[in-house]
Design a protein around this motif. Structure first.
Motif, mmCIF file in Angstrom:
data_model
loop_
_atom_site.group_PDB
_atom_site.id
_atom_site.type_symbol
_atom_site.label_atom_id
_atom_site.label_comp_id
_atom_site.label_asym_id
_atom_site.label_seq_id
_atom_site.Cartn_x
_atom_site.Cartn_y
_atom_site.Cartn_z
ATOM 1 N N GLN A 160 6.156 35.544 7.869
ATOM 2 C CA GLN A 160 7.197 34.692 7.614
ATOM 3 C C GLN A 160 8.201 34.788 8.782
ATOM 4 O O GLN A 160 8.746 33.682 9.213
ATOM 5 C CB GLN A 160 7.628 34.805 6.346
ATOM 6 C CG GLN A 160 8.797 33.722 5.919
ATOM 7 C CD GLN A 160 9.137 33.968 4.336
ATOM 8 O OE1 GLN A 160 8.050 33.934 3.562
ATOM 9 N NE2 GLN A 160 10.297 33.835 4.135
ATOM 10 N N ALA A 163 7.339 33.570 12.174
ATOM 11 C CA ALA A 163 7.304 32.012 12.042
ATOM 12 C C ALA A 163 8.799 31.499 12.258
ATOM 13 O O ALA A 163 9.246 30.563 12.962
ATOM 14 C CB ALA A 163 6.542 31.170 10.873
ATOM 15 N N GLY A 164 9.657 32.054 11.524
ATOM 16 C CA GLY A 164 11.139 31.792 11.706
ATOM 17 C C GLY A 164 11.636 31.942 13.137
ATOM 18 O O GLY A 164 12.603 30.998 13.677
ATOM 19 N N VAL A 167 10.037 29.168 15.313
ATOM 20 C CA VAL A 167 10.988 27.883 15.097
ATOM 21 C C VAL A 167 12.202 27.817 15.560
ATOM 22 O O VAL A 167 12.662 26.680 16.439
ATOM 23 C CB VAL A 167 10.871 27.526 13.572
ATOM 24 C CG1 VAL A 167 12.059 26.523 13.145
ATOM 25 C CG2 VAL A 167 9.623 27.410 12.927
ATOM 26 N N ARG A 319 15.309 34.530 2.310
ATOM 27 C CA ARG A 319 13.945 33.982 2.945
ATOM 28 C C ARG A 319 13.887 34.216 4.628
ATOM 29 O O ARG A 319 12.843 34.394 5.086
ATOM 30 C CB ARG A 319 13.876 32.442 2.627
ATOM 31 C CG ARG A 319 12.368 31.974 3.173
ATOM 32 C CD ARG A 319 12.408 30.452 3.010
ATOM 33 N NE ARG A 319 11.252 29.848 3.768
ATOM 34 C CZ ARG A 319 9.959 30.098 3.332
ATOM 35 N NH1 ARG A 319 9.634 30.883 2.207
ATOM 36 N NH2 ARG A 319 9.112 29.301 4.189
ATOM 37 N N ASP A 320 15.244 34.109 5.143
ATOM 38 C CA ASP A 320 15.105 34.373 6.422
ATOM 39 C C ASP A 320 15.597 36.033 6.907
ATOM 40 O O ASP A 320 15.800 36.097 7.948
ATOM 41 C CB ASP A 320 16.339 33.642 7.254
ATOM 42 C CG ASP A 320 17.834 33.919 6.599
ATOM 43 O OD1 ASP A 320 17.947 34.645 5.639
ATOM 44 O OD2 ASP A 320 18.752 33.154 7.209
ATOM 45 N N TRP A 399 -1.653 31.888 5.693
ATOM 46 C CA TRP A 399 -0.495 31.544 6.208
ATOM 47 C C TRP A 399 -0.072 30.133 5.621
ATOM 48 O O TRP A 399 0.543 29.273 6.283
ATOM 49 C CB TRP A 399 -0.791 31.141 7.472
ATOM 50 C CG TRP A 399 -0.992 32.651 8.402
ATOM 51 C CD1 TRP A 399 -0.616 33.817 8.034
ATOM 52 C CD2 TRP A 399 -1.626 32.957 9.566
ATOM 53 N NE1 TRP A 399 -1.149 34.921 8.680
ATOM 54 C CE2 TRP A 399 -1.518 34.251 9.964
ATOM 55 C CE3 TRP A 399 -2.245 31.988 10.697
ATOM 56 C CZ2 TRP A 399 -1.756 34.863 10.915
ATOM 57 C CZ3 TRP A 399 -2.628 32.799 11.693
ATOM 58 C CH2 TRP A 399 -2.438 34.035 11.894
ATOM 59 N N MET A 402 3.850 28.644 5.139
ATOM 60 C CA MET A 402 4.800 29.523 6.312
ATOM 61 C C MET A 402 5.300 28.327 7.260
ATOM 62 O O MET A 402 4.483 27.095 7.414
ATOM 63 C CB MET A 402 4.244 30.335 6.728
ATOM 64 C CG MET A 402 4.040 31.826 5.952
ATOM 65 S SD MET A 402 3.424 33.376 6.915
ATOM 66 C CE MET A 402 2.917 34.468 5.603
ATOM 67 N N SER A 403 6.299 28.534 8.292
ATOM 68 C CA SER A 403 6.772 27.419 8.938
ATOM 69 C C SER A 403 6.016 27.298 10.283
ATOM 70 O O SER A 403 6.780 26.847 11.227
ATOM 71 C CB SER A 403 8.265 27.490 8.784
ATOM 72 O OG SER A 403 8.650 28.681 9.427
ATOM 73 N N TYR A 405 3.905 25.368 11.487
ATOM 74 C CA TYR A 405 3.756 24.118 11.939
ATOM 75 C C TYR A 405 4.853 23.354 12.227
ATOM 76 O O TYR A 405 5.204 22.331 12.843
ATOM 77 C CB TYR A 405 2.931 23.192 10.981
ATOM 78 C CG TYR A 405 1.443 23.186 11.355
ATOM 79 C CD1 TYR A 405 0.711 22.485 12.293
ATOM 80 C CD2 TYR A 405 0.481 23.906 10.546
ATOM 81 C CE1 TYR A 405 -0.440 22.557 12.466
ATOM 82 C CE2 TYR A 405 -0.684 23.823 10.699
ATOM 83 C CZ TYR A 405 -1.285 23.190 11.817
ATOM 84 O OH TYR A 405 -2.717 23.186 12.338
ATOM 85 N N ASP A 406 6.294 24.005 12.170
ATOM 86 C CA ASP A 406 7.471 23.358 12.301
ATOM 87 C C ASP A 406 7.943 23.822 13.681
ATOM 88 O O ASP A 406 9.257 23.258 14.099
ATOM 89 C CB ASP A 406 8.621 23.955 11.295
ATOM 90 C CG ASP A 406 8.197 23.681 9.767
ATOM 91 O OD1 ASP A 406 7.681 22.559 9.785
ATOM 92 O OD2 ASP A 406 8.536 24.202 9.014
ATOM 93 N N CYS A 413 5.887 18.713 16.915
ATOM 94 C CA CYS A 413 5.098 19.574 16.102
ATOM 95 C C CYS A 413 3.895 19.807 16.829
ATOM 96 O O CYS A 413 3.311 19.077 17.471
ATOM 97 C CB CYS A 413 5.027 19.579 14.779
ATOM 98 S SG CYS A 413 6.686 19.541 13.885
#
Length: 462
Positions: A160, A163-164, A167, A319-320, A399, A402-403, A405-406, A413
């Motif tokens: 997670q 992924a952040g 992005v 979350r971050d 996965w 989770m972000s 694909y962002d 994307c």
């Protein structure tokens, strides 16, 4: 597929003001309990794609916010495993393929992923800890498409958090190197997880997150009761016998799995059926166990399931939060019983095991891992990257949700996202399908003879 690496350089953080002084950031108890290795992932993007200079500027700006990725692992002055926030930098490789992406698509998208995809990201094999913690490779194809391969050290961040970061890199690239003041990562891993006074260790953390160091031993073939004459040669022979297969489960198929599993619930629970994850993992656990020929074996099988603690701890962790915050649930069952009983039995075992990894469990782990018992007893993490074969067990890395694909560098994307080719028998990845229609791709590495049987039964709903 011939991939030519054309350049390789270090990218250092770029600050608006003076760079902060170097400092040691101790790893948290969750960081030190996870896998001590780099994990590789691969993205594919359609054109148009940004020039390399824009991506490099975006990376430099993002590293100024996520300083850990530009640091180096080591032992701090207090003797603790730490990241030295030295701004030493991350590595950026640029590569080219003199062919369109469509020519490489079979290596990426086909049902049996190929080791060829490892050419599309920096090597993760045997990289020493003192090297870069983040290494990326940008591979451009003759059609204008781009593949981004990322090798990121797991001790720095979980899925997670990684992924952040990615992005944010895309956002910085789109904004000419500028990142918004909001949405910055929470980077307080050194102080957030403080043990209670007095500590309260309520659960058995030996043989779950930690274990005694194993004696030197031959690598087993993974087949119950069978030794391999090649074992003394090490892991390579086992790797050669393991093949990876990709299974595509449509949204409709997953819905039918959930309906089948949830039909076994008692009336009091009918309104709260099993989740997509519980139903799918139950299906895979039973199918893999049957394909391995363990249905008649007197052996126990278990699944290692990563559980994200951000929403489970009290108060919840943002979350971050940037770092690792994962422990594992271990549902287990007799192999014969698992295969013989309906899917709702496996789903219930998974549901109960995951539900048990709650705030009390996370707090108990913090107290145990901070008590000095790990060091005094010489315990090592059960998250062992050197474990090539987990049969009769299974490990699931999801996965979903989770972000990844962002990620957007300015051209939209990704067309595709996947883990690298990982020949670790029984270690399964769940990834949202690139189709974006709610379907799921599952990457399944098994011994080749087991894989052939798995392919025959992986769509059977029972």
């Amino acid at each position: 597929m011939k991939v030519k690496v054309e350049s390789s350089r270090i990218v250092k953080p770029l600050y608006d003001a003076a760079a902060p002084a170097p400092e040691w950031m101790p790893l948290s108890v969750f960081d030190t309990a996870t896998y001590d290795e780099s994990i590789a992932i691969i993205y594919a993007f359609r054109p148009p794609n940004p020039p390399s200079a824009a991506m490099e500027l975006g990376l430099a700006r993002t590293l100024a916010v996520y300083r850990e990725w530009a640091g180096r692992l080591g032992v701090g002055p207090d003797g603790r495993r730490s990241v030295l926030l030295s701004d030493a930098g991350a590595r950026l490789d640029e590569a080219a393929v003199d062919a369109p992406l469509a020519a490489a698509a079979p290596f990426i998208i086909r049902r049996r992923p190929s080791p060829e995809v490892k050419r599309l990201h920096p090597s993760v094999d045997g990289a020493p800890a003192e090297e870069e913690l983040l290494r990326v490779q940008v591979t451009r194809f003759s059609c204008g498409s781009m593949v981004l391969g990322v090798a990121a050290h797991h001790r720095v961040a979980d899925g997670q958090a990684t992924a952040g970061f990615l992005v944010a890199w895309g956002l910085a690239t789109r904004r000419g190197g500028l990142l918004p003041a909001v949405g910055v990562p929470v980077r307080d891993r050194a102080t957030r997880f403080v043990p209670r006074d007095p500590p309260l260790v309520e659960f058995p953390h030996r043989e779950t997150e930690y274990k005694a160091p194993p004696p030197p031993a031959k690598i087993k073939s993974g087949v119950a009761g069978e030794d391999d004459d090649d074992d003394e040669l090490g892991a390579a022979p086992a790797h050669d016998k393991i093949k990876m297969h990709k299974v595509h489960y449509t949204k409709d198929f997953v819905a039918r799995l959930k309906s089948r599993a949830s039909s076994g619930l008692p009336p009091s629970r009918r309104g709260r059926g099993y989740t997509t994850f519980e139903s799918l993992v139950a299906h895979l656990w039973r199918a893999v166990t049957a394909a391995r020929g363990l249905g008649a074996a007197a052996t126990t099988t278990r699944v290692r399931i990563a559980v994200n603690g951000r929403a489970r701890m009290r108060p919840p962790v943002p979350r971050d939060y940037f770092g690792n915050l994962v422990l594992w649930a271990f549902p287990r069952c007799d192999a014969g019983e698992l295969v013989a009983r309906p899917s709702h039995h496996a789903a219930e075992l998974i549901h109960r095991a995951v539900a048990g990894i709650d705030d009390a469990y996370f707090r108990s782990f913090v107290d145990f891992a901070s008590s000095g018992a790990v060091e005094a007893e010489g315990l090592v993490p059960t998250a062992d990257a050197g474990e090539v074969v987990v049969c009769p067990d299974m490990e699931v890395d999801s996965w979903l949700g989770m972000s990844f694909y962002d990620l957007d560098f300015g051209g939209g994307c990704p067309l595709y996202f996947m883990p690298s080719y990982l020949a670790m028998e029984g270690t399964i990845f769940l990834v949202p399908s690139f189709l974006g229609d709610g379907s799921i791709d599952v990457y399944v590495p098994l011994f080749e003879n087991h894989l052939e049987e798995f392919k025959k039964i992986c769509y059977n709903i029972a």
